[in-house]
Design an enzyme around this catalytic site. Structure first.
Site, short mmCIF file in Angstrom:
data_model
loop_
_atom_site.label_atom_id
_atom_site.label_comp_id
_atom_site.label_asym_id
_atom_site.label_seq_id
_atom_site.Cartn_x
_atom_site.Cartn_y
_atom_site.Cartn_z
N GLU A 43 0.83 -1.20 0.00
CA GLU A 43 0.00 0.00 0.00
C GLU A 43 0.87 1.26 0.00
OE1 GLU A 43 -3.52 1.95 2.87
OE2 GLU A 43 -2.27 0.29 3.58
N LYS A 113 -9.23 2.75 -2.50
CA LYS A 113 -9.51 2.09 -1.23
C LYS A 113 -10.89 2.47 -0.71
CE LYS A 113 -7.23 1.40 3.30
NZ LYS A 113 -6.02 1.76 4.09
N CYS A 149 -5.47 -3.03 2.09
CA CYS A 149 -5.37 -3.12 3.55
C CYS A 149 -6.72 -3.25 4.26
CB CYS A 149 -4.58 -1.93 4.08
SG CYS A 149 -3.77 -2.25 5.68
#
Length: 537
Positions: A43, A113, A149
Site C-alpha cells: 500500500e 480504497k 489493507c
C-alpha cells in the site's frame, strides 16, 4: 498456462518518491526475470506510508504523479507484466488511497480504497475520500480483484470483488506491527476473503517509519484458508506464487518467530530505519550498568553495527563499582566505543550553586533528578558536537508512572524501548543472550536500581514489575476501570496509586521522544489523553 504472482515486500521511505520508484522497478525486474505475470507491491508503495500531512501539499501530488509516469515508462519494455503500484491520486478535487495497474507502458485501471481506518495509529479520513467500486482484471484465465489493507477487514469490498468475477484477491498493505499481529491478519483474510470463495495474495510493507514498524510477513492463502506461502518478518523479500486451477500452490514457508524474537527484530528494524533514513551518522547511549540500557545497546549494535554506536558511562557518587564493571564489560563484548565521564564534580558544583536557594532544605528527589539531568546534558552535548542521535533507555513501565526524569534520562532523540514493559525487557535480554552472550549475567540478576541515592531500589517505591505491568496494561491497552482491575485480584490502594501516577505524569510523556510501538497501544500517536483533566472513575 497459469499465472504467477510476485509478492514484492518492499521497504519504502515516506516522501522518497524517486527512491521508492527505483526500488519498485528493481523488484519488478527481478520478479519478471523469475517469470512473474503480476507484481504486487505494498500500500502506498510509491509515496511511503503514512505520508500524513505531505498529502496536504500541492507539490507532493504533482511530484507523485511525475514519478508514477516515470515508473510506467521505465517498465514499458516488460511484455505483459502487470505491476500493481500503491500511490495517492487527486480526482474531482478529492484525494484517494489508490492502486494503479501498469502494463506495457500504460495504466489500465486504478482502484480506490473503500474502507478508511480511523482508529489507533490511523487517521486516513483526515486525508482520503473512500472509493466504492471494485476493480478486476484477467491474466491467463484467472480473474484478480484488488483490495487495499483495511478493505479486507470488512466483508463488503471482498463481496464486491467476488460479484465482479474475482477468483483471487490481491491485497496491498501497510499494516503496522504489534505483538501478535502476524497471527491476526490471516484470521481476518480467512473470514472476509476466503469466506467469499476467493484465494488471497497479501503483500505487506516492511520497514520503520517514526514510531511505527511494518513487519512484512506477507503471505498467500488458498480457498481452504491455508497459508501456503509465508514471507520473512522484518526483512525485504520477494516470492513468486504459482497457481494451479486458480489456487495458489504451496511454496516457501518462513517460520513464525517466538514473541521475543519477533519483538526484538521489530526493535532492530525500527532503530536501523530511524537512524539511517534520517541520516544520523550513529548513536550515543548512556550506559548505566542496568538492564534497560544494556538492551538498548544490544539492539543498537545489531541494527547499526558497533562502529556506529558509542556508549557513555557517567558514574555519580552513588554509582556502584559493579555497575561500572558490568557496563565496561558489555561495551567490550560488543566492541563499541566506550567512555567514562564522572559527574561527581558537576553534581557538587550544582549543589554548591543552588545551596543558597535550597537554604538547607532536606534532600529529596530534586538531588536525584539533578544527577539525571547532568547526564542528559552531557549526552546531548556529545550529540550536538558529533551529530549522533541519543537513544534513550526508559521502558514503558517507567514511562507509565513517571519513574523517569524530564530533561534527564528522557533527553534524547529516539526512545527504543518506550513501549516495552520491564518484564518484557528481561525476556528480550535473555533472548538476545541465547544468540550470543553479550549482556553480563549480573545485569539480569541484580535488583533494578536508579542509583541516585544510597541503597536505592526500584521496588522501594513501585510494586513488583509483574504487578505494575499488568495494571498498566489493563488500564491502558484494555481500557479497564479501577474497579474492574481490582476485581481481577489486585489491591485497591495499589491500583488507585498506579492509575493516579499514570494521569499526573501525562505532561512528562508529551515531552518524551518518540519511540517504537510494539503493543496494541503505545504512548504515542494512539494514546491521546488530556493533560488537563479532572475526570476520575
Amino acid at each position: 498456462m497459469s499465472p504467477k504472482v510476485a509478492i514484492a515486500q518492499i521497504n519504502s521511505t515516506v516522501g522518497d518518491l524517486s527512491g521508492n520508484r527505483e526500488r519498485i522497478a528493481e523488484f519488478v525486474r527481478k520478479a519478471a526475470a523469475l517469470g512473474a505475470d503480476i507484481v504486487l507491491t505494498p500500500e502506498l508503495s510509491l509515496t511511503g506510508y503514512p505520508p500524513e500531512d505531505l498529502l496536504l501539499q500541492h507539490s507532493f501530488h504533482s511530484s507523485t504523479q511525475l514519478e508514477l509516469d516515470r515508473l510506467k515508462n521505465e517498465l514499458a519494455d516488460l511484455d505483459n507484466v502487470f505491476v500493481l503500484v500503491g500511490h495517492h491520486l487527486i480526482k474531482g478535487g478529492l484525494c484517494y488511497n489508490a492502486c494503479s495497474i501498469l502494463v506495457n507502458g500504460t495504466i489500465i485501471g486504478t482502484y480506490f480504497k473503500q474502507e478508511l481506518p480511523n482508529y489507533t495509529v490511523f487517521d486516513e479520513k483526515r486525508y482520503f475520500a473512500p472509493g466504492n467500486e471494485p476493480l478486476v482484471f484477467k491474466v491467463k484465465g484467472v480473474c484478480f480483484g484488488i483490495g487495499i489493507c483495511e478493505d479486507v477487514w470488512f466483508p463488503l469490498p471482498p463481496q464486491k470483488a467476488r460479484a465482479a468475477g474475482a477468483d483471487v484477491m490481491l491485497v496491498m498493505n501497510s499494516s503496522p506491527y504489534h505483538m501478535g499481529k502476524m497471527h491476526q491478519r490471516p484470521v481476518i483474510v480467512r473470514q472476509n476473503v476466503i469466506g467469499q470463495g476467493m484465494s488471497a495474495i497479501y503483500a505487506n510493507l516492511v520497514g520503520g517509519q517514526d514510531e511505527l514498524v511494518f513487519d512484512g510477513c506477507s503471505f498467500a492463502m488458498n480457498t481452504d484458508g491455508k497459508v501456503c506461502v509465508q514471507l520473512k518478518q522484518c526483512e525485504e523479500d520477494l516470492e513468486i506464487v504459482s497457481f494451479d486451477n486458480k489456487q495458489p500452490v504451496n511454496g516457501r514457508m518462513e517460520e513464525h518467530p517466538t514473541v521475543e524474537s519477533e519483538v526484538y527484530r521489530a526493535l532492530v528494524l525500527g532503530v536501523r530505519d530511524y537512524v539511517t533514513k534520517n541520516g544520523f551518522p550513529g548513536v550515543i547511549i548512556g550506559l548505566s550498568g542496568g538492564v534497560d540500557s544494556a538492551l538498548v545497546l544490544a539492539i543498537a549494535v545489531d541494527a547499526l553495527g558497533p562502529e556506529k554506536v558509542r556508549a557513555v558511562m557517567m558514574p555519580s557518587p552513588y554509582t556502584s563499582d559493579i555497575s561500572q564493571i558490568d557496563a565496561s564489560d558489555m561495551a567490550g563484548r560488543l566492541k563499541v566505543a566506550y567512555d567514562e565521564i564522572p559527574i561527581s564534580d558537576c553534581f557538587s558544583s550544582f549543589l554548591s550553586t543552588l545551596a543558597p536557594q535550597f537554604n538547607k532544605l532536606p534532600e529529596d528527589s530534586t538531588e536525584e533528578n539533578l544527577q539525571a539531568r547532568i547526564r542528559g546534558t552531557l549526552l546531548m552535548a556529545l550529540s550536538n558536537k558529533f551529530g549522533s542521535i541519543v537513544l534513550t533507555t526508559g521502558n514503558k513501565s517507567e514511562m507509565a508512572v513517571g519513574y523517569c526524569t524530564l530533561y534527564g534520562d528522557m533527553a534524547g532523540g529516539f526512545a527504543v524501548i518506550k513501549d516495552i514493559y520491564k518484564t518484557l525487557v528481561y525476556r528480550l535480554c535473555h533472548y538476545r543472550n541465547s544468540i550470543s552472550d553479550v549482556i553480563p549475567e549480573r545485569m539480569l540478576t541484580r535488583a533494578p536500581t536508579a542509583e541516585l541515592k544510597p541503597n536505592q531500589f526500584d521496588q522501594d517505591t513501585l510494586p513488583p514489575y509483574e504487578v505494575l505491568d499488568t495494571i498498566v496494561r489493563m488500564f491502558m491497552e484494555e481500557n479497564r476501570s479501577v474497579g474492574e482491575i481490582v476485581k481481577n485480584g489486585y489491591n485497591t490502594t495499589v491500583v488507585e496509586r498506579i492509575v493516579r501516577l499514570m494521569r499526573i505524569n501525562e505532561y512528562k510523556r508529551r515531552q518524551a521522544p518518540i519511540g517504537i510501538r510494539i503493543t496494541p497501544r503505545g504512548f504515542g500517536r494512539d494514546w491521546r489523553c488530556p493533560i488537563t483533566s479532572k475526570y476520575r472513575d
